[in-house]
Design a protein around this motif. Sequence first.
Motif, PDB file in Angstrom:
ATOM      1  N   SER A 146       0.793  -1.283   0.068  1.00 38.23           N
ATOM      2  CA  SER A 146      -0.156  -0.048   0.156  1.00 38.23           C
ATOM      3  C   SER A 146       0.892   1.223  -0.077  1.00 38.23           C
ATOM      4  CB  SER A 146      -0.880   0.127   1.150  1.00 38.23           C
ATOM      5  OG  SER A 146      -1.384   1.386   1.496  1.00 38.23           O
ATOM      6  N   GLU A 147       0.397   2.419  -0.381  1.00 39.90           N
ATOM      7  CA  GLU A 147       1.085   3.508  -0.361  1.00 39.90           C
ATOM      8  C   GLU A 147       1.336   4.176   1.028  1.00 39.90           C
ATOM      9  OE1 GLU A 147      -1.554   6.109  -2.544  1.00 39.90           O
ATOM     10  OE2 GLU A 147      -3.221   6.141  -1.228  1.00 39.90           O
ATOM     11  N   ALA A 205      -2.375   1.896  -4.631  1.00 40.74           N
ATOM     12  CA  ALA A 205      -3.359   2.935  -3.654  1.00 40.74           C
ATOM     13  C   ALA A 205      -3.981   2.096  -2.357  1.00 40.74           C
ATOM     14  CB  ALA A 205      -4.529   3.323  -4.371  1.00 40.74           C
ATOM     15  N   HIS A 206      -4.075   2.507  -1.236  1.00 42.54           N
ATOM     16  CA  HIS A 206      -4.274   1.664  -0.102  1.00 42.54           C
ATOM     17  C   HIS A 206      -5.578   0.829  -0.357  1.00 42.54           C
ATOM     18  CE1 HIS A 206      -4.199   0.580   4.108  1.00 42.54           C
ATOM     19  NE2 HIS A 206      -5.252   0.729   4.193  1.00 42.54           N
ATOM     20  N   ASP A 207      -6.636   1.542  -0.855  1.00 44.74           N
ATOM     21  CA  ASP A 207      -8.092   0.967  -1.005  1.00 44.74           C
ATOM     22  C   ASP A 207      -7.803  -0.268  -1.958  1.00 44.74           C
ATOM     23  OD1 ASP A 207      -8.974   2.482   1.057  1.00 44.74           O
ATOM     24  OD2 ASP A 207      -9.734   3.853  -0.415  1.00 44.74           O
ATOM     25  N   GLU A 208      -6.931  -0.146  -2.905  1.00 40.09           N
ATOM     26  CA  GLU A 208      -6.742  -1.329  -3.993  1.00 40.09           C
ATOM     27  C   GLU A 208      -5.863  -2.497  -3.790  1.00 40.09           C
ATOM     28  OE1 GLU A 208      -5.593   0.983  -7.400  1.00 40.09           O
ATOM     29  OE2 GLU A 208      -7.281   2.232  -7.433  1.00 40.09           O
TER      30      GLU A 208
END
Length: 273
Positions: A146-147, A205-208
């Motif tokens: 994640s970022e 991206a964190h959500d991905e």
Amino acid sequence: MTPTSPHRSERQPLDTASPLAVHTVDAVTTWTINLPHVGNAITGTDFIAAFESAVDTANSDVAVRAVILTGAGKIFSAGGNVKEMADRQGMFGLDAIAQRHAYVDGIQRIPRALARLEVPLIAAVNGPAIGAGCDLAAMCDIRVASERASFAESFVQIGLVPGDGGTWFLQRAIGYERAAEMTLTGDRIDAATALEWGLVSRVVAHDELLTAAGELAARIAKNPPHTLRMAKRLLQESRTGVLESTLGMAAAMQPLAHRDPEHAARISRWRSS
């Protein structure tokens, strides 16, 4: 070798009571470090036993073709439980000789267990991976970050050395010089630096994060299960073995792959395409 379906339709329930929650969908199993109240610290005999059990289960189930390892909450793993160290709890209250054995019989069981894991292991690093948490990520075959992820081989900053094999794994991931910089300073690097140094293969991206890790696992899981396990073993042996040993192992494994019904089926599809 027995042909198997590449996917399983059943969904196993998430065991929220376990320090390592295990969840299987189709051919991919997800292991979630489930101790967010202590920063997903790598601590306690229950946690270590859960890791060993998860490895044994994956090895025994040929339908499992890839494993994803991640952390619950905002942290991948904070490493050792510093509060237990400060309070001299458990193994940290033992004398030096007993504590040496406690490392061998405790946290060092995790790298030994992961070394015998037959299927590819992807770390989905969802946040900070600190100390033994950084080492745990380095023990995986592939790392996706994640970022918001960060990494620190921070043992020296609290007057310790990596007691879990980190000096072995980290330099094989990023080379001696950069591993030495991380180990001897204890400084933290962000996800972008981890990508530049080759500690992770991609940053998303964190959500991905779990979607990206799942897609990678699915691409791996499309391949024949026995071939995947042999290919991983060859990769592991090639890290430390001499060329002749690797060639000999490959020569012994390849006839097994040639006789796998999956190989014949895929060659047939290739010829007809």
